[in-house]
Scaffold this motif. Structure first.
Motif, mmCIF file in Angstrom:
data_model
loop_
_atom_site.group_PDB
_atom_site.id
_atom_site.type_symbol
_atom_site.label_atom_id
_atom_site.label_comp_id
_atom_site.label_asym_id
_atom_site.label_seq_id
_atom_site.Cartn_x
_atom_site.Cartn_y
_atom_site.Cartn_z
ATOM 1 N N ALA A 43 59.269 -39.494 36.455
ATOM 2 C CA ALA A 43 60.520 -39.498 35.695
ATOM 3 C C ALA A 43 60.292 -39.977 34.266
ATOM 4 N N VAL A 44 59.458 -41.010 34.128
ATOM 5 C CA VAL A 44 59.165 -41.528 32.782
ATOM 6 C C VAL A 44 58.400 -40.487 31.975
ATOM 7 N N TRP A 45 57.390 -39.841 32.627
ATOM 8 C CA TRP A 45 56.626 -38.834 31.899
ATOM 9 C C TRP A 45 57.513 -37.668 31.492
ATOM 10 N N GLY A 46 58.421 -37.283 32.357
ATOM 11 C CA GLY A 46 59.349 -36.209 32.016
ATOM 12 C C GLY A 46 60.266 -36.584 30.866
ATOM 13 N N ALA A 47 60.735 -37.837 30.861
ATOM 14 C CA ALA A 47 61.596 -38.302 29.770
ATOM 15 C C ALA A 47 60.835 -38.355 28.457
ATOM 16 N N MET A 48 59.573 -38.754 28.528
ATOM 17 C CA MET A 48 58.760 -38.797 27.310
ATOM 18 C C MET A 48 58.557 -37.388 26.744
ATOM 19 N N TYR A 49 58.289 -36.439 27.646
ATOM 20 C CA TYR A 49 58.125 -35.043 27.201
ATOM 21 C C TYR A 49 59.418 -34.534 26.563
ATOM 22 N N SER A 50 60.547 -34.794 27.224
ATOM 23 C CA SER A 50 61.844 -34.329 26.710
ATOM 24 C C SER A 50 62.165 -34.955 25.353
ATOM 25 N N ALA A 51 61.885 -36.252 25.213
ATOM 26 C CA ALA A 51 62.170 -36.938 23.954
ATOM 27 C C ALA A 51 61.294 -36.392 22.828
ATOM 28 N N THR A 52 60.021 -36.163 23.148
ATOM 29 C CA THR A 52 59.113 -35.648 22.122
ATOM 30 C C THR A 52 59.527 -34.244 21.688
ATOM 31 N N TRP A 53 59.840 -33.395 22.653
ATOM 32 C CA TRP A 53 60.228 -32.014 22.342
ATOM 33 C C TRP A 53 61.535 -31.975 21.536
ATOM 34 N N ALA A 54 62.445 -32.886 21.824
ATOM 35 C CA ALA A 54 63.748 -32.880 21.155
ATOM 36 C C ALA A 54 63.681 -33.447 19.736
ATOM 37 N N LEU A 55 62.787 -34.404 19.514
ATOM 38 C CA LEU A 55 62.843 -35.165 18.257
ATOM 39 C C LEU A 55 61.760 -34.806 17.240
ATOM 40 N N TRP A 56 60.664 -34.179 17.648
ATOM 41 C CA TRP A 56 59.570 -34.011 16.695
ATOM 42 C C TRP A 56 59.966 -33.199 15.460
ATOM 43 N N PRO A 57 60.825 -32.129 15.570
ATOM 44 C CA PRO A 57 61.188 -31.414 14.332
ATOM 45 C C PRO A 57 61.964 -32.295 13.347
ATOM 46 N N ALA A 58 62.886 -33.107 13.887
ATOM 47 C CA ALA A 58 63.678 -33.975 13.002
ATOM 48 C C ALA A 58 62.803 -35.017 12.318
ATOM 49 N N MET A 59 61.851 -35.581 13.076
ATOM 50 C CA MET A 59 60.965 -36.584 12.489
ATOM 51 C C MET A 59 60.100 -35.981 11.385
ATOM 52 N N LEU A 60 59.607 -34.786 11.624
ATOM 53 C CA LEU A 60 58.759 -34.127 10.629
ATOM 54 C C LEU A 60 59.571 -33.731 9.399
ATOM 55 N N LEU A 61 60.752 -33.169 9.625
ATOM 56 C CA LEU A 61 61.587 -32.743 8.495
ATOM 57 C C LEU A 61 62.123 -33.938 7.718
ATOM 58 N N GLY A 62 62.281 -35.065 8.396
ATOM 59 C CA GLY A 62 62.754 -36.265 7.694
ATOM 60 C C GLY A 62 61.812 -36.703 6.592
ATOM 61 N N VAL A 63 60.501 -36.532 6.826
ATOM 62 C CA VAL A 63 59.517 -36.875 5.795
ATOM 63 C C VAL A 63 59.702 -35.982 4.577
ATOM 64 N N ALA A 64 59.915 -34.678 4.831
ATOM 65 C CA ALA A 64 60.119 -33.749 3.711
ATOM 66 C C ALA A 64 61.455 -33.961 3.028
ATOM 67 N N LEU A 65 62.372 -34.668 3.702
ATOM 68 C CA LEU A 65 63.707 -34.883 3.134
ATOM 69 C C LEU A 65 63.698 -35.922 2.015
ATOM 70 N N TYR A 66 62.733 -36.830 2.036
ATOM 71 C CA TYR A 66 62.729 -37.924 1.050
ATOM 72 C C TYR A 66 62.657 -37.431 -0.398
ATOM 73 N N PRO A 67 61.745 -36.508 -0.755
ATOM 74 C CA PRO A 67 61.729 -36.037 -2.154
ATOM 75 C C PRO A 67 63.050 -35.390 -2.573
ATOM 76 N N TRP A 68 63.708 -34.687 -1.650
ATOM 77 C CA TRP A 68 64.998 -34.057 -1.967
ATOM 78 C C TRP A 68 66.069 -35.110 -2.263
ATOM 79 N N VAL A 69 66.156 -36.116 -1.420
ATOM 80 C CA VAL A 69 67.146 -37.178 -1.626
ATOM 81 C C VAL A 69 66.838 -37.948 -2.908
ATOM 82 N N ARG A 70 65.561 -38.189 -3.157
ATOM 83 C CA ARG A 70 65.190 -38.913 -4.380
ATOM 84 C C ARG A 70 65.550 -38.114 -5.631
ATOM 85 N N MET A 71 65.370 -36.810 -5.580
ATOM 86 C CA MET A 71 65.735 -35.959 -6.719
ATOM 87 C C MET A 71 67.246 -36.026 -6.978
ATOM 88 N N LEU A 72 68.051 -35.941 -5.913
ATOM 89 C CA LEU A 72 69.500 -36.044 -6.080
ATOM 90 C C LEU A 72 69.897 -37.412 -6.613
#
Length: 367
Positions: A43-72
């Protein structure tokens, strides 16, 4: 001065990304905790897989979001334009999230699965993406606002320090020419009365000039009390040539204070005021007392200059005695000590009609 475009300091940037990493880790752990229905390894391994699959795009895009916010943040647009820019950013953020998920699903599970997943979650993922964008953008904006406020505070403190230093230099510049002017007048008067005394006065005056020029040339911020007292003694010797027995000087110096440090030309103006206003105007003359001692309470240097002259009304301390053409303004001296010691030095004035005039200074010493 605009600090919006100032680059963030490396330490601030490191703290920002450490904070971002901590927030991502916390979101990941909370997602795992919410996905574990019952205790057990799978159950824990399944939850870890689900959390990683759900969140990795947001975490990666968040890094790219900083220059945009700083420019604004740097451009400081009007609020309606800023809101429109963030709305467009949220839309693009949600689309980019879905594109990343689609590419990952296509690579792992095939195109058919990726298309079905994309169609099923198109609207919901866009809404979630906008919400996540808002949270990340708000956090970055808060950090940038904090950095700007800190940079502004530092710049304001530096500007205030520079202004105080300039004002201190201006006040010192006012004191020195005043002393030179009065002493030259004294020497000129002596040349008409006694050539021998005038020659002696010139020798003493040259010694005093060396002291003044040395403090200017070396940009000395502090001199020893012993050096300042030598300067005062030369000045009083000149005045004795003019006033003769009408001038009496009473010394009460603690030897332990002679190596204490004070701003140059800070004691002489007080002595000059005492002579010019407490002794010279009186036919019978008068006395000037100069005392130094260690304050037992906090170890500061306590200096006292007093005379037994006519004194003045304490309510009129800004009038001729302290600011007129014959004297040096005590307000300038007070301001000088306030600037030089950031409020840690103290200066008090005690006087009354027919009760003399006394100035006390407490000058902190570095340990």
């Amino acid at each position: 001065m605009d600090f919006a475009g100032a680059p963030p300091q490396p330490a601030s940037t490191r703290r920002l990304w450490w904070g971002y990493a901590g927030a991502c880790l916390l979101a990941w752990l909370l997602h795992i905790a919410a996905g574990v229905d019952q205790p057990g390894g799978w159950a824990v391994w399944g939850a870890m897989y689900s959390a990683t699959w759900a969140l990795w795009p947001a975490m990666l895009l968040g890094v790219a979001l900083y220059p945009w916010v700083r420019m604004l943040h740097r451009r400081q647009w009007p609020l309606p334009l800023l809101l429109a820019a963030h709305a467009a950013g949220a839309l693009v953020f949600g689309l980019a999230w879905q594109i990343l998920e689609f590419l990952a699903a296509q690579w792992l599970f095939g195109t058919a699965h990726a298309v079905v997943t994309l169609v099923q979650g198109l609207l919901s993922r866009e809404i979630v993406g906008a919400a996540v964008y808002g949270g990340i953008a708000s956090s970055f904006t808060a950090v940038l606002q904090s950095q700007r406020a800190r940079q502004g505070a530092i710049a304001a403190a530096q500007a205030e320090a520079a202004l105080a230093k300039a004002e201190l230099a201006a006040i010192s510049g006012k004191l020195n020419p005043h002393f030179l002017f009065n002493t030259l007048n004294l020497v000129i008067a002596l040349t008409r009365k006694n050539a021998e005394h005038a020659e002696q006065a010139l020798l003493q005056f040259s010694s005093m000039l060396r002291y003044v020029l040395a403090t200017k040339r070396d940009t000395a911020e502090r001199v020893t009390l012993e050096d300042e007292l030598e300067f005062v003694r030369n000045y009083l010797a000149l005045e004795s040539l003019r006033l003769g027995p009408r001038l009496t000087v009473n010394w009460a110096l603690d030897p332990d204070t002679l190596q204490d440090e004070i701003p140059p030309l800070s004691l002489q103006p007080l002595v000059e005021n005492a002579v010019l206003h407490g002794v010279a105007p009186r036919t019978q003359g008068g006395s000037v007392g100069i005392r130094s001692e260690r304050d037992p309470a906090d170890g500061t240097l306590h200096l006292c200059v007093q005379d037994d002259g006519v004194g003045c009304d304490p309510k009129k301390l800004d009038e001729p005695r302290t600011a007129g053409p014959g004297g040096i303004g005590l307000s300038a001296l007070r301001r000088r000590f306030a600037l030089d010691f950031e409020g840690r030095a103290r200066m008090t004035i005690s006087t009354a009609p027919e009760a003399g005039f006394r100035v006390d200074l407490w000058i902190p010493q570095t340990t």
